[in-house]
Write a protein that holds these residues in place. Structure first.
Motif, short mmCIF file in Angstrom:
data_model
loop_
_atom_site.label_atom_id
_atom_site.label_comp_id
_atom_site.label_asym_id
_atom_site.label_seq_id
_atom_site.Cartn_x
_atom_site.Cartn_y
_atom_site.Cartn_z
N VAL A 12 0.86 -1.19 0.00
CA VAL A 12 0.00 0.00 0.00
C VAL A 12 0.89 1.23 0.00
N SER A 13 0.55 2.22 -0.83
CA SER A 13 1.23 3.52 -0.72
C SER A 13 0.25 4.53 -0.19
N ALA A 14 0.76 5.47 0.61
CA ALA A 14 -0.13 6.42 1.27
C ALA A 14 0.55 7.77 1.46
N GLY A 15 -0.28 8.79 1.58
CA GLY A 15 0.23 10.12 1.91
C GLY A 15 0.66 10.92 0.70
N PRO A 16 1.16 12.11 0.95
CA PRO A 16 1.62 12.97 -0.15
C PRO A 16 3.07 12.64 -0.48
N THR A 17 3.63 13.27 -1.47
CA THR A 17 5.09 13.31 -1.60
C THR A 17 5.49 14.78 -1.54
N PHE A 18 6.70 15.01 -1.08
CA PHE A 18 7.25 16.37 -1.03
C PHE A 18 8.41 16.44 -2.01
N GLU A 19 8.34 17.40 -2.88
CA GLU A 19 9.39 17.57 -3.90
C GLU A 19 10.21 18.80 -3.53
N ASP A 20 11.44 18.57 -3.12
CA ASP A 20 12.25 19.68 -2.61
C ASP A 20 12.70 20.63 -3.71
N ILE A 21 12.56 21.93 -3.40
CA ILE A 21 12.99 22.98 -4.32
C ILE A 21 14.38 23.47 -3.91
N ASP A 22 14.53 23.74 -2.62
CA ASP A 22 15.82 24.15 -2.04
C ASP A 22 15.84 23.61 -0.61
N PRO A 23 16.84 23.91 0.20
CA PRO A 23 16.89 23.27 1.53
C PRO A 23 15.72 23.61 2.45
N VAL A 24 14.94 24.65 2.14
CA VAL A 24 13.84 25.01 3.04
C VAL A 24 12.46 24.95 2.40
N ARG A 25 12.37 24.73 1.10
CA ARG A 25 11.06 24.77 0.44
C ARG A 25 10.80 23.50 -0.36
N TYR A 26 9.51 23.18 -0.46
CA TYR A 26 9.13 22.00 -1.24
C TYR A 26 7.77 22.21 -1.88
N LEU A 27 7.45 21.39 -2.85
CA LEU A 27 6.10 21.33 -3.41
C LEU A 27 5.43 20.12 -2.80
N GLY A 28 4.25 20.33 -2.20
CA GLY A 28 3.55 19.21 -1.57
C GLY A 28 2.08 19.23 -1.94
#
Ligand code: C5P
Length: 219
Positions: A12-28
């Protein structure tokens, strides 16, 4: 307690993924992971051997479940492929469709005189479609479809395009169901015009009813 899934291996896969932009920001995204965790929990109660690949969520590991934590879509891809073979794959994660082309090693700065920032994004690999096309394809592959409108039409398209056995469509962005909520309503679609409305109900109840459909198809 029913042991309808005794001896079956469920992934089973669950939850979001976070795609890092820089060390402090991500796309979620707003996936809480509750639906996938409920499926993993009920499947384990019903005797399945469950591996749960979880994106970044604040949820306790269900009893008896083997959990692998990941952050990005690429890590989720590797973890899911690495956990094959199994009898059924249930892709309940809200995997990012796009990820930044490059990770900026230092924090992106505002540039004087410029009011815009352009991020270049590239498509992620479609985990669900690749599991369905894999040499080790599980006997049953189940996908989710979160849509804001025209839910059944988009979901049926997904069933055919991704060559999966069941698609669970839920309408998000309306009322007290969908992302973050404890309740949900699913429309389960399958080949040959199969259609079953589940809920609205608690996600644990929906998980139980969805797993009945899974168990029937694995029997
Ligand atoms: O096409 P869409 O992203 O709406 O499809 C949703 C389904 O596809 C979900 O089951 C999700 O887990 C899966 N998916 C995936 N890998 C992606 C994107 C979506 O496994 N990169």
């Amino acid at each position: 307690m029913s042991a309808a899934l005794a001896g079956r291996r469920l992934l089973v896969s669950a939850g979001p993924t976070f795609e890092d932009i820089d060390p402090v920001r991500y796309l979620g995204n707003r996936s809480s992971g509750k639906m996938g965790f409920a499926i993993a929990s009920v499947a384990a109660e019903r005797g399945a051997e469950v591996t749960l690949v979880a994106g970044p969520v604040h949820l306790a590991t269900p009893a008896g479940v083997h959990r692998i934590d990941v952050r990005s879509a690429a890590q989720m891809f590797d973890a899911v492929m690495g956990a094959l073979p199994c009898d059924a794959y249930i892709g309940a994660a809200a995997v990012a469709d796009f990820t930044p082309r490059a990770f900026a090693g230092s924090k992106l700065k505002k540039v004087a005189g410029t009011d815009t920032l352009t991020l270049e994004l590239v498509k992620t690999r479609d985990i669900l479609a690749e599991v369905a096309a894999h040499a080790l394809r599980p006997a049953l592959v189940v996908g989710f479809a979160a849509e804001t409108d025209d839910v059944a039409t988009y979901a049926r398209g997904k069933l055919e395009r991704k060559r999966v056995d069941l698609v669970c469509a839920n309408r998000v962005g309306v009322g007290a169901t969908g992302f973050e909520s404890d309740d949900n309503a699913l429309l389960v679609l399958g080949p040959g015009g199969f259609e079953r409305a589940l809920g609205p109900a608690a996600k644990t109840e929906l998980a139980a009813r969805l797993l009945e459909l899974v168990a029937e198809r694995l029997a």
